[in-house]
Enzyme design. Structure first.
Site, PDB file in Angstrom:
ATOM      1  N   ARG A 108       4.968   0.556  -1.732  1.00  0.00           N
ATOM      2  CA  ARG A 108       4.276   1.773  -2.130  1.00  0.00           C
ATOM      3  C   ARG A 108       2.789   1.492  -2.163  1.00  0.00           C
ATOM      4  NH1 ARG A 108       5.243   4.710  -7.892  1.00  0.00           N
ATOM      5  NH2 ARG A 108       4.166   2.841  -8.589  1.00  0.00           N
ATOM      6  N   ASP A 207       7.994  -7.706  -8.850  1.00  0.00           N
ATOM      7  CA  ASP A 207       7.277  -8.835  -9.454  1.00  0.00           C
ATOM      8  C   ASP A 207       8.139  -9.544 -10.497  1.00  0.00           C
ATOM      9  OD1 ASP A 207       4.974  -8.617  -7.972  1.00  0.00           O
ATOM     10  OD2 ASP A 207       3.943  -7.338  -9.426  1.00  0.00           O
TER      11      ASP A 207
HETATM   12  C1  PRP Z   1       8.824  -0.274  -6.067  1.00  0.00           C
HETATM   13  C2  PRP Z   1      10.291  -0.007  -6.259  1.00  0.00           C
HETATM   14  C3  PRP Z   1      10.520   1.142  -5.329  1.00  0.00           C
HETATM   15  C4  PRP Z   1       9.233   1.919  -5.438  1.00  0.00           C
HETATM   16  C5  PRP Z   1       9.461   3.069  -6.371  1.00  0.00           C
HETATM   17  O1  PRP Z   1       8.611  -1.011  -4.930  1.00  0.00           O
HETATM   18  O2  PRP Z   1      11.083  -1.122  -6.014  1.00  0.00           O
HETATM   19  O3  PRP Z   1      10.759   0.748  -3.998  1.00  0.00           O
HETATM   20  O4  PRP Z   1       8.251   1.037  -5.989  1.00  0.00           O
HETATM   21  O5  PRP Z   1       8.346   3.896  -6.402  1.00  0.00           O
HETATM   22  P1  PRP Z   1       8.373   5.365  -5.797  1.00  0.00           P
HETATM   23  O6  PRP Z   1       9.647   6.000  -6.251  1.00  0.00           O
HETATM   24  O7  PRP Z   1       7.146   6.008  -6.404  1.00  0.00           O
HETATM   25  O8  PRP Z   1       8.274   5.265  -4.306  1.00  0.00           O
HETATM   26  P2  PRP Z   1       7.157  -1.575  -4.537  1.00  0.00           P
HETATM   27  O9  PRP Z   1       6.440  -0.598  -3.690  1.00  0.00           O
HETATM   28  O10 PRP Z   1       6.434  -2.008  -5.790  1.00  0.00           O
HETATM   29  O11 PRP Z   1       7.481  -2.790  -3.627  1.00  0.00           O
HETATM   30  P3  PRP Z   1       8.214  -4.183  -3.977  1.00  0.00           P
HETATM   31  O12 PRP Z   1       9.688  -3.879  -4.182  1.00  0.00           O
HETATM   32  O13 PRP Z   1       7.952  -4.979  -2.759  1.00  0.00           O
HETATM   33  O14 PRP Z   1       7.577  -4.749  -5.199  1.00  0.00           O
HETATM   34  N1  URA Z   2       7.885   0.530  -8.973  1.00  0.00           N
HETATM   35  C1  URA Z   2       8.209  -0.336  -9.958  1.00  0.00           C
HETATM   36  O1  URA Z   2       8.566  -1.493  -9.682  1.00  0.00           O
HETATM   37  N2  URA Z   2       8.151   0.072 -11.213  1.00  0.00           N
HETATM   38  C2  URA Z   2       7.786   1.329 -11.548  1.00  0.00           C
HETATM   39  O2  URA Z   2       7.754   1.647 -12.755  1.00  0.00           O
HETATM   40  C3  URA Z   2       7.442   2.216 -10.526  1.00  0.00           C
HETATM   41  C4  URA Z   2       7.502   1.803  -9.240  1.00  0.00           C
END
Ligand code: PRP
Ligand code: URA
Length: 213
Positions: A108, A207
């Site tokens: 995201r 993370d």
């Molecule tokens: C997080 C989570 C979802 C997304 C949710 O991923 O695992 O994929 O954010 O947010 P949204 O509903 O507003 O799209 P992130 O983009 O942080 O990537 P990561 O899993 O690589 O940390």
């Molecule tokens: N992605 C995350 O990992 N946590 C949140 O709260 C929102 C988006």
């Protein structure tokens, strides 16, 4: 199991609520966090696979011949949304070891909150499989919505979305844009903060699973 919209299943089971509370605690370390995410995924899998079809077969128990039910062999694929969805894979494969695994890489954008695709690898016969998309967090719903569209572009017709924590906004978005998708979540939180994080949530799931912050 609590029902919202017809396609939304909020599981709210006591075991799930307890484990999600452990995830929320900022003092829960990487090892425990990862383990609990996996346990939650297995518990949720139990509910999300409730409608798998069965067929009758004959076998012999040590006592007698019996007609018994086994899974009819309908093909499943689980598709984690990278990265955080990876944390849910093992818990599901513990229960369904023969499921194939596809991967969608989405992150995201921190400014726009829009999903950005960076990776995709699917089983060859993905269009014939029942798909369960995995991501611990459903925040704005942008990533999940894009991932669902992705699977539809692959001509997948049976898609379920499994999230551990969902926001009301994310649920509303998926229900509106993809009303044909069954959404399973363990709990629903209050909402989102100005950075698009779920409140109270658990922070950044990726993370915390991989120890990158
Ligand atoms: C997080 C989570 C979802 C997304 C949710 O991923 O695992 O994929 O954010 O947010 P949204 O509903 O507003 O799209 P992130 O983009 O942080 O990537 P990561 O899993 O690589 O940390
Ligand atoms: N992605 C995350 O990992 N946590 C949140 O709260 C929102 C988006």
């Amino acid at each position: 199991m609590e029902e919202m919209e017809k396609n939304v299943h909020v599981l709210n089971h006591p075991l799930l609520q307890h484990k999600v509370s452990m995830l929320r605690d900022k003092n829960t370390g990487v090892k425990d966090f990862r383990q609990i995410v996996s346990e939650i995924a297995a518990l949720m899998c139990y509910e999300a696979t409730r409608n798998l079809s069965l067929q009758e077969v004959e076998l012999e128990t040590p006592i007698a011949k019996a007609k018994v039910k086994v899974l009819s062999g309908k093909k499943l694929a689980i598709v984690p949304i990278l990265r955080a969805g990876l944390g849910m894979v093992d818990g599901i494969l513990d229960l369904i070891p023969s499921a194939k695994v596809g991967h969608i890489g989405l992150y995201r954008d921190p400014e726009t909150l829009e999903p950005v695709e960076y990776y995709c690898k699917m089983p060859n016969d993905i269009s014939e499989r029942e798909v369960i998309l995995l991501d611990p967090m459903l925040a704005t719903g942008g990533s999940a919505s894009a991932a669902i569209q992705f699977m539809k572009n692959y001509e997948c017709h049976s898609i379920k979305l499994m999230n551990i924590i969902a926001s009301p906004q994310g649920i509303a978005r998926i229900s509106k844009t993809h009303p044909d998708v069954e959404l399973y979540c363990a709990v629903v939180d209050e909402g989102l903060n100005e950075d698009g994080y779920i409140v109270p949530g658990l922070g950044d799931a990726g993370d915390r699973i991989f120890g990158t912050k």
